[in-house]
Design a protein around this motif. Structure first.
Motif, PDB file in Angstrom:
ATOM      1  N   MET A  28       0.980  -0.782  -0.072  1.00 60.54           N
ATOM      2  CA  MET A  28      -0.067   0.082   0.073  1.00 60.54           C
ATOM      3  C   MET A  28       1.098   1.238   0.139  1.00 60.54           C
ATOM      4  N   THR A  29       0.465   2.024  -1.606  1.00 56.71           N
ATOM      5  CA  THR A  29       1.337   3.427  -0.807  1.00 56.71           C
ATOM      6  C   THR A  29       0.696   4.546  -0.266  1.00 56.71           C
ATOM      7  N   THR A  30       2.029   5.939   0.084  1.00 53.05           N
ATOM      8  CA  THR A  30       1.043   7.010   0.401  1.00 53.05           C
ATOM      9  C   THR A  30       0.168   7.352  -0.542  1.00 53.05           C
ATOM     10  N   ALA A  31       0.663   7.636  -1.760  1.00 52.89           N
ATOM     11  CA  ALA A  31      -0.472   7.836  -2.829  1.00 52.89           C
ATOM     12  C   ALA A  31      -1.702   7.813  -2.842  1.00 52.89           C
ATOM     13  N   THR A  32      -1.165   6.664  -2.121  1.00 55.36           N
ATOM     14  CA  THR A  32      -3.583   6.151  -2.726  1.00 55.36           C
ATOM     15  C   THR A  32      -4.224   7.238  -1.558  1.00 55.36           C
ATOM     16  N   PHE A  33      -3.881   7.579   0.260  1.00 57.22           N
ATOM     17  CA  PHE A  33      -4.343   8.407   0.524  1.00 57.22           C
ATOM     18  C   PHE A  33      -5.163   9.935  -0.106  1.00 57.22           C
ATOM     19  N   THR A  34      -4.523   9.857  -0.739  1.00 57.80           N
ATOM     20  CA  THR A  34      -4.057  11.552  -1.600  1.00 57.80           C
ATOM     21  C   THR A  34      -5.391  11.600  -3.072  1.00 57.80           C
ATOM     22  N   ASP A  35      -5.509  10.122  -3.220  1.00 57.35           N
ATOM     23  CA  ASP A  35      -6.637   9.569  -4.606  1.00 57.35           C
ATOM     24  C   ASP A  35      -7.163   9.768  -3.811  1.00 57.35           C
ATOM     25  N   PRO A  36      -8.263  10.596  -4.391  1.00 55.65           N
ATOM     26  CA  PRO A  36     -10.004  10.757  -4.329  1.00 55.65           C
ATOM     27  C   PRO A  36     -10.423   9.615  -4.070  1.00 55.65           C
ATOM     28  N   TYR A  37     -10.167   8.691  -5.146  1.00 57.25           N
ATOM     29  CA  TYR A  37     -10.975   7.620  -4.994  1.00 57.25           C
ATOM     30  C   TYR A  37     -10.129   6.073  -4.736  1.00 57.25           C
ATOM     31  N   HIS A  38      -9.715   6.691  -3.761  1.00 57.03           N
ATOM     32  CA  HIS A  38      -9.182   5.144  -3.746  1.00 57.03           C
ATOM     33  C   HIS A  38     -10.111   4.567  -2.606  1.00 57.03           C
ATOM     34  N   SER A  39      -9.771   2.766  -3.363  1.00 57.52           N
ATOM     35  CA  SER A  39     -10.816   1.537  -3.176  1.00 57.52           C
ATOM     36  C   SER A  39      -9.811   0.849  -2.366  1.00 57.52           C
ATOM     37  N   ARG A  40     -10.402  -0.536  -1.564  1.00 63.07           N
ATOM     38  CA  ARG A  40     -10.223  -1.466  -1.268  1.00 63.07           C
ATOM     39  C   ARG A  40      -8.648  -1.631  -0.604  1.00 63.07           C
ATOM     40  N   THR A  41      -8.737  -0.560   0.096  1.00 61.28           N
ATOM     41  CA  THR A  41      -7.401   0.252   1.187  1.00 61.28           C
ATOM     42  C   THR A  41      -7.632  -0.434   2.543  1.00 61.28           C
ATOM     43  N   THR A  42      -8.605  -0.256   3.000  1.00 63.03           N
ATOM     44  CA  THR A  42      -8.810  -0.799   4.712  1.00 63.03           C
ATOM     45  C   THR A  42      -9.774  -1.939   3.999  1.00 63.03           C
ATOM     46  N   ASP A  43     -10.234  -2.916   5.431  1.00 62.17           N
ATOM     47  CA  ASP A  43     -11.243  -3.478   5.988  1.00 62.17           C
ATOM     48  C   ASP A  43     -12.291  -2.789   6.296  1.00 62.17           C
ATOM     49  N   THR A  44     -12.760  -2.193   5.939  1.00 62.54           N
ATOM     50  CA  THR A  44     -14.303  -1.502   5.850  1.00 62.54           C
ATOM     51  C   THR A  44     -14.776  -0.490   5.031  1.00 62.54           C
ATOM     52  N   TRP A  45     -16.210  -0.719   4.792  1.00 58.82           N
ATOM     53  CA  TRP A  45     -16.282  -0.093   3.590  1.00 58.82           C
ATOM     54  C   TRP A  45     -16.472   1.372   3.746  1.00 58.82           C
ATOM     55  N   GLU A  46     -16.414   2.471   3.156  1.00 57.43           N
ATOM     56  CA  GLU A  46     -16.681   4.070   3.429  1.00 57.43           C
ATOM     57  C   GLU A  46     -17.592   4.788   2.474  1.00 57.43           C
ATOM     58  N   SER A  47     -17.834   5.404   2.390  1.00 55.70           N
ATOM     59  CA  SER A  47     -18.689   6.576   1.392  1.00 55.70           C
ATOM     60  C   SER A  47     -18.391   8.182   0.702  1.00 55.70           C
ATOM     61  N   ALA A  48     -17.659   8.444  -0.064  1.00 52.24           N
ATOM     62  CA  ALA A  48     -17.221   9.305  -0.716  1.00 52.24           C
ATOM     63  C   ALA A  48     -18.107   9.949  -1.171  1.00 52.24           C
ATOM     64  N   SER A  49     -17.809  11.307  -1.472  1.00 46.44           N
ATOM     65  CA  SER A  49     -18.310  12.113  -2.745  1.00 46.44           C
ATOM     66  C   SER A  49     -17.786  12.718  -3.675  1.00 46.44           C
ATOM     67  N   ARG A  50     -18.502  11.864  -4.747  1.00 45.40           N
ATOM     68  CA  ARG A  50     -17.611  12.913  -5.748  1.00 45.40           C
ATOM     69  C   ARG A  50     -17.193  13.794  -5.847  1.00 45.40           C
ATOM     70  N   VAL A  51     -15.958  13.944  -6.743  1.00 45.49           N
ATOM     71  CA  VAL A  51     -14.971  15.313  -6.711  1.00 45.49           C
ATOM     72  C   VAL A  51     -15.066  16.079  -7.999  1.00 45.49           C
ATOM     73  N   ASP A  52     -15.667  15.474  -9.309  1.00 44.52           N
ATOM     74  CA  ASP A  52     -15.559  15.375 -10.168  1.00 44.52           C
ATOM     75  C   ASP A  52     -17.213  15.992 -11.015  1.00 44.52           C
ATOM     76  N   PRO A  53     -17.413  16.769 -12.597  1.00 48.77           N
ATOM     77  CA  PRO A  53     -18.205  17.006 -12.329  1.00 48.77           C
ATOM     78  C   PRO A  53     -19.292  15.504 -12.755  1.00 48.77           C
ATOM     79  N   THR A  54     -20.270  15.608 -13.486  1.00 47.50           N
ATOM     80  CA  THR A  54     -21.685  14.759 -13.830  1.00 47.50           C
ATOM     81  C   THR A  54     -21.124  15.016 -14.958  1.00 47.50           C
ATOM     82  N   VAL A  55     -21.697  16.346 -15.537  1.00 50.21           N
ATOM     83  CA  VAL A  55     -21.674  16.669 -17.217  1.00 50.21           C
ATOM     84  C   VAL A  55     -20.740  17.625 -17.070  1.00 50.21           C
ATOM     85  N   TRP A  56     -19.252  17.602 -18.250  1.00 53.72           N
ATOM     86  CA  TRP A  56     -17.785  17.993 -18.375  1.00 53.72           C
ATOM     87  C   TRP A  56     -18.350  19.053 -19.427  1.00 53.72           C
ATOM     88  N   GLY A  57     -19.345  18.634 -20.383  1.00 56.26           N
ATOM     89  CA  GLY A  57     -18.923  19.788 -21.099  1.00 56.26           C
ATOM     90  C   GLY A  57     -20.338  20.946 -21.855  1.00 56.26           C
TER      91      GLY A  57
END
Lengths: 296, 296
Positions: free
Chosen positions: A1-30
């Motif tokens: 597991m690299t430290t970079a993982t935790f700066t990634d807003p969409y890290h997943s499968r990095t711990t043994d519990t689930w977590e809910s996070a907000s989307r940080v990207d637009p849905t419509v880009w155009g």
């Protein structure tokens, strides 16, 4: 597991519990210059999907079905990308159609389809993955709820939520043949899954998924926050566009006819793949295209 | 295999191929004196089922659900009749409610229910089997197509098609929680299944069915002869009556709420059980009642 993982807003499968996070990207880009109307954009923004009944003609569908049959019959045994049902030899999926079929290449470049994808993603696009899904009559298996983006991010290295999936019905989709089910609004929430990614996970995950599966509690929350579950139904030739993080799944097919659809993922050329966000080698190219060829 | 087998119009699992045979019994055994109207009788005669939305009140449903919970919590571990999901400890079914619950006994004897059963079967009736079915949220499994009568005849010794099943919805039934699906008109055809019945088959068949399963070809024929598949949907308190030979099944429950229903089989007192139509001992009483107690 690299430290970079935790700066990634969409890290997943990095711990043994689930977590809910907000989307940080637009849905419509155009922008609103079309082809989608402002109402359609608003609906996609809110629900994470858009349904277009009868977008293709009956004649177009016929030729797409014929192509699916000939690909399935002529697939070289040494070529990767043909996946069978668990416990049988029945073909479940054939991948990388954008690479192996001129007809499908032309379809994916058709203005009625790629035009919508370009507007939603606000850039030129290329095909990240494409496949035919056969859900055999009576024995087509259930696909449990999942976000495609979670897998594409962790296992393929897709950086951001800037891709849109497209499902083209090649047979009628109805309540008894395991239609695509979506949770409206679920694209706004990123569910981090518990557990680590096993080595060569894709070899069994395409048959039975065990990692990258959202927790039952997460799914209950998502449906309760939403207006429920939706399953767009319609004739062959209908098309659903759904955002890469929209939670979706499907029941088994207990009807006496196979349910066939064509699936392609448009990814922004500005969102091409980097190294996977897990300490594993990337999945094979038939699952995650690493050659970026913008569609003309 | 005894020679008697071949004089039995409903022999099954006697050869290694499936076969389709015509029903030799009436569908409606009673007369037109009510409570069912001539139109309802005609519909049952044609389709093999009848749906009564909101037959029970909300208050009645509440007490039935409460009873289901307390039975589940207080079931003595040494008492047979509690069945769990494959691969987990979650309760799937509790059997023999007509024996272990006064409340359910009173319900089964309620004129709104037993009156219909008496008319359909043209005689006094008793409970052949009763159970609560829990289809857990998200993980409730599919039940493949089957005719109950095939099993009750072969494994329990029910002589003729003179029984009617009743499903009482204790939660809403909708398209996403694995509703009961039926093939209209399928009660007119008896599908003989291939293969022999293994010893103590019920110990695994309640978890995963492998014998007494209709062939894929038989099911295709039945649906193609029919007007399709139907899945009655409605609020808690709705009731479906279906003929013992009507082919039925259900998909998994991918919704975030459990789907609970109460199931009881009314059998004619003139159709009580004899020795099973396979060379095996009869199944336990919680699956097939051998004490005939006509409902008052």
């Amino acid at each position: 597991m690299t430290t970079a993982t935790f700066t990634d807003p969409y890290h997943s499968r990095t711990t043994d519990t689930w977590e809910s996070a907000s989307r940080v990207d637009p849905t419509v880009w155009g922008d609103t210059s079309g082809p989608l109307t402002p109402q359609q954009l608003e609906s996609y923004q809110r629900d994470g999907f858009l349904f277009f009944p009868n977008l293709l003609t009956g004649r177009e569908v016929e030729s797409l079905v014929a192509e699916a049959k000939s690909l399935s019959a002529e697939w070289p045994s040494e070529r990767a990308g043909l996946v069978r049902e668990p416990d049988s030899d029945v073909v479940r999926s054939i991948f990388r159609l954008h690479h192996f079929s001129d007809l499908y290449q032309r379809l994916f470049a058709d203005a009625r389809l790629v035009g919508k994808a370009r507007q939603l993603l606000g850039s030129d696009v290329y095909i990240h993955q494409s496949r035919i899904n056969y859900k055999p009559a009576l024995d087509g298996k259930e696909f449990f709820w999942h976000s495609d983006f979670e897998t594409w991010h962790v296992e393929d290295g897709m950086p951001r939520m800037r891709a849109v999936s497209m499902s083209v019905f090649l047979t009628e989709s109805h309540e008894f043949n395991g239609p695509l089910m979506l949770i409206p609004g679920s694209h706004e929430t990123y569910i981090r899954c518990a557990g680590e990614t096993p080595v060569n996970h894709h070899e069994q995950s395409l048959r039975r998924q065990e990692y990258g599966v959202p927790s039952r509690e997460a799914l209950k929350q998502l449906v309760h926050q939403s207006r429920g579950i939706e399953a767009p139904k319609g004739s062959a030739g209908s098309v659903v566009f759904f955002e890469c993080n929209t939670m979706h799944g499907s029941c088994g097919n207990l009807s006496p006819e196979p349910r066939v659809n064509l699936f392609a993922v448009y990814n922004s050329v500005e969102n091409s793949l980097v190294d996977p966000f897990c300490n594993r080698p990337p999945r094979p190219a038939y699952l995650a295209e690493r050659e970026v060829t913008a569609i003309d």
